[in-house]
Design a protein around this motif. Structure first.
Motif, PDB file in Angstrom:
ATOM      1  N   SER A  70       0.819  -1.222   0.000  1.00  0.00           N
ATOM      2  CA  SER A  70       0.000   0.000   0.000  1.00  0.00           C
ATOM      3  C   SER A  70       0.851   1.270   0.000  1.00  0.00           C
ATOM      4  CB  SER A  70      -0.960  -0.002   1.175  1.00  0.00           C
ATOM      5  OG  SER A  70      -0.246  -0.135   2.379  1.00  0.00           O
ATOM      6  N   ARG A  84       2.740  -8.368  10.416  1.00  0.00           N
ATOM      7  CA  ARG A  84       3.854  -9.295  10.333  1.00  0.00           C
ATOM      8  C   ARG A  84       4.789  -9.101  11.508  1.00  0.00           C
ATOM      9  NH1 ARG A  84       4.350  -8.236   4.168  1.00  0.00           N
ATOM     10  NH2 ARG A  84       2.127  -7.995   4.386  1.00  0.00           N
ATOM     11  N   LYS A 104      -8.633  -5.775   8.056  1.00  0.00           N
ATOM     12  CA  LYS A 104      -8.037  -5.598   6.719  1.00  0.00           C
ATOM     13  C   LYS A 104      -9.073  -5.215   5.652  1.00  0.00           C
ATOM     14  CE  LYS A 104      -4.093  -6.880   8.373  1.00  0.00           C
ATOM     15  NZ  LYS A 104      -3.141  -5.857   8.761  1.00  0.00           N
ATOM     16  N   PHE A 144      -9.379   0.771   7.187  1.00  0.00           N
ATOM     17  CA  PHE A 144      -9.734   0.435   5.802  1.00  0.00           C
ATOM     18  C   PHE A 144     -11.167   0.857   5.551  1.00  0.00           C
ATOM     19  CE2 PHE A 144      -6.358  -2.687   6.426  1.00  0.00           C
ATOM     20  CZ  PHE A 144      -5.693  -2.615   5.222  1.00  0.00           C
ATOM     21  N   PHE A 192     -14.540  -8.846  -0.905  1.00  0.00           N
ATOM     22  CA  PHE A 192     -14.801 -10.059  -0.116  1.00  0.00           C
ATOM     23  C   PHE A 192     -13.502 -10.698   0.368  1.00  0.00           C
ATOM     24  CE2 PHE A 192     -13.815 -13.410  -3.139  1.00  0.00           C
ATOM     25  CZ  PHE A 192     -14.032 -12.844  -4.391  1.00  0.00           C
ATOM     26  N   ASN A 193     -13.643 -11.505   1.434  1.00  0.00           N
ATOM     27  CA  ASN A 193     -12.468 -12.040   2.122  1.00  0.00           C
ATOM     28  C   ASN A 193     -11.874 -13.232   1.362  1.00  0.00           C
ATOM     29  OD1 ASN A 193     -10.675 -13.394   3.937  1.00  0.00           O
ATOM     30  ND2 ASN A 193     -11.605 -12.217   5.596  1.00  0.00           N
TER      31      ASN A 193
END
Ligand code: COA
Length: 573
Positions: free
Chosen positions: A12, A201, A316, A350, A355-356
């Protein structure tokens, strides 16, 4: 200026740098730092005037640093060095942090300083700070560095720890031991801080029921209590674990498999733990949160001065079927209220990424479950789009992609926080796309631009989005100032003397559009194409999704980014 962006992935921040510099008429090309040879080849082919690395964890080869000015964007204050900068800033509760543009040398983060900007820290996850304050400061240091480089007169500052403004130091890589949770001692705030320092992370490694998992998405809980470490409740896929002074919610887990960690996916905790949660009670929550409660809540509604505010905070920005359905129901509730304006607030981090894909990947029948996800988002978009009782506003506080962008475009007014990144395309995921995009996108930007945006697959910055009419207005760099301005704007619309005319005009326009081509026809055509993507012989979507969720690097930089390579290929052909 001719600038080469070097990055581990086109993440991003790199997307934002690309979009903002392109908007300022710089000539940009991107190379993913897949190997020293590839980096060398890119520099040879492109002959950049300046190399900028917005997100790079590898060392740039010495000969390139000697021949070119290479700028590393380091997410740390002046003098800070190492690859766990933000992790340490969060863990040590730094009040102020920063971003520094450092000239690359063979020694990590020890080169001359071209620019540095500091910002106030706030308690949030590493990735959220990265996408917000860090990204904002990174743009500032990059613009200042380019200006200084172009001047030809600026002398960058050598790293000198005796200077008063050089407050950072070398930090080692933060190992799991440093942030390991001691459930018998750690307070709720410490546990949350530790999980946030590792999100996204590497994730915080912990043990549940004798098995190892990485924990993500931590939220404080102020009512429930239980034995420290034990799971005491679940809500909408998240688990609540007791702590010495309260409890903490954890929304996502990734199972650690010895030697095979890449084979596991980050998923809602309830999916990962499955039957282990059989006896754990579901702890429901109303749509209205009383007072300033601390808890895990994905969707909530507030009302003030004839405006309804609907928040949806999905991890997310990725939406499951259940989340889409709950959001649609919440929107219908907002619509049933005697208000004039509904503001869709999205999440603070966000807006929506559609969709996931992780949930889809984990399913035994990815085609079927993708189909159901897409239809659930379509239903949400249609519900917003056909609202004739209220004027609606999409207030995009954070980044948006694919179907998530179309959810915003379904509203009557689209506002965005300055600096978010918008990806209004589906092709990189091997999808034709749905969510009524064939109606919504041309309606805002015209047919030609809609085709360009969907085919180029490039990120759009908020300035360009506003110029081309993709959004109505971009303002407020900081989430707080953005939310305040949204509130004022929404109240103005609600109080406006010609509110009724505006509402009537919108309804009339929708009727006219429906007569020209019914919404049903748009979505039927889109779903026909989607069906081919999901079930046809070509497996582009399934391959792209698999690579995306497992973060598999491509073998070469895609040509839509590596302009230097696409130009070369065109000549060869
Ligand atoms: N499903 C699951 N996870 C998603 C997601 C989705 N639809 N969209 C984004 N994410 C995750 C990413 O995997 C990443 O996870 P991580 O933090 O664990 O690494 C995180 O959200 C976002 O990371 P960020 O650095 O902000 O961006 P990025 O590098 O992932 O790139 C996008 C941004 C928008 C280009 C990229 O996230 C994307 O292509 N998303 C998918 C959009 C899509 O095709 N949706 C389905 C069709 S509607």
């Amino acid at each position: 200026m001719r600038i080469l962006l070097l990055a581990d992935t086109f993440n991003s921040l790199t997307q934002r740098v690309y979009a903002e510099l392109t908007y300022r008429n710089h000539e940009l090309s991107v190379e993913l730092a897949l190997s020293d040879e590839i980096i060398g080849e890119a520099v040879e082919l492109y002959q950049p005037e300046l190399i900028i690395a917005p997100f790079l964890t590898k060392i740039i080869p010495k000969r390139i640093c000697c021949d070119h000015v290479c700028i590393i964007i380091h997410p740390g204050i002046k003098g800070d060095r190492g690859i766990s900068s933000l992790d340490w800033a969060i863990m040590t509760e730094a009040k102020e942090w920063g971003v520094t543009a450092i000239q690359a040398t063979t020694e990590v983060d020890a080169g001359q300083i071209w620019s540095s900007f500091n910002f106030q820290m706030r308690p949030d996850s590493k990735s959220c700070l990265y996408r917000t304050e860090v990204a904002q400061a990174a743009i500032k240091v990059i613009l200042q560095t380019i200006e200084r480089f172009e001047s030809g007169e600026f002398v960058p500052e050598p790293l000198n720890y005796s200077r008063e403004d050089v407050k950072g130091c070398w930090h080692p890589y933060m190992k799991q031991e440093v942030r390991a949770i001691d459930w018998t001692k750690d307070s709720v705030s410490t546990i949350v801080k530790k999980i946030r320092s590792a999100d996204s992370r590497p994730g915080l490694l912990d043990t549940i029921d004798g098995e190892q998992y990485y924990l993500y998405g931590a939220h404080e809980e102020d009512l429930l209590q239980g034995t420290p470490g034990q799971i005491i409740a679940q809500r909408h896929g998240a688990i609540c674990r007791g702590a010495v002074d309260g409890a903490v919610w954890i929304s996502h887990l990734k199972k650690k498999k010895p030697g095979k960690s890449s084979a596991c996916l980050k998923l809602p905790a309830a999916i990962v733990l499955g039957d282990k949660l059989k006896s754990i009670p579901e702890d429901p929550l109303p749509l209205f949160v009383p007072g300033n409660r601390k808890t895990f809540q994905e969707i909530w509604y507030e009302e003030k001065n004839q405006v309804g505010y609907l928040y949806f905070e999905f991890y997310k920005g990725a939406m499951s079927i259940d989340q889409c359905q709950r959001l649609t129901n919440a929107f219908c509730y907002a619509r049933s209220r005697p208000t004039k304006v509904i503001v869709l607030m999205g999440g603070h981090d966000f807006w929506s990424n559609g969709f996931n894909l992780n949930i889809v990947e984990a399913d035994d029948n990815p085609s079927d479950v993708s189909w159901r996800h897409i239809n659930a988002i379509n239903h949400l978009v249609a519900t917003i789009l056909t609202t004739n009782t209220h004027l609606t506003i999409a207030a995009m506080q954070g980044n948006a992609a694919a179907g998530g962008v179309m959810i915003a475009l379904a509203a009557d007014y689209v506002y965005a926080r300055s600096g978010i990144v918008i990806n209004p395309h589906y092709q990189l995921m091997g999808l034709y796309g749905s969510e009524y995009w064939t109606y919504l996108l041309p309606k805002r930007v015209g047919n030609k631009r809609a085709m360009e945006l969907t085919a180029s697959c490039l990120p759009v910055c908020t300035q360009l989005a506003q110029d081309i009419g993709l959004i109505d207005w971009a303002f407020g760099e900081h989430p707080i100032s953005f939310r305040l301005s949204v509130l004022q704007k929404a109240e103005q619309i609600a109080k406006c003397p010609d509110y009724s005319e505006k509402l009537a005009l919108k309804n009339q326009k929708r009727l006219q559009d429906e007569q020209i081509k019914p919404l049903k026809a748009y979505v039927t055509e889109e779903l026909q194409q989607i069906h081919i993507n999901l079930c046809g012989a070509e497996q582009l979507y399934h391959t792209a999704r698999h690579q995306f969720v497992y973060k598999i690097s491509p073998s070469q930089t895609p040509l839509y980014l590596a302009k230097h390579r696409s130009a070369c290929q065109a000549i060869e052909h």
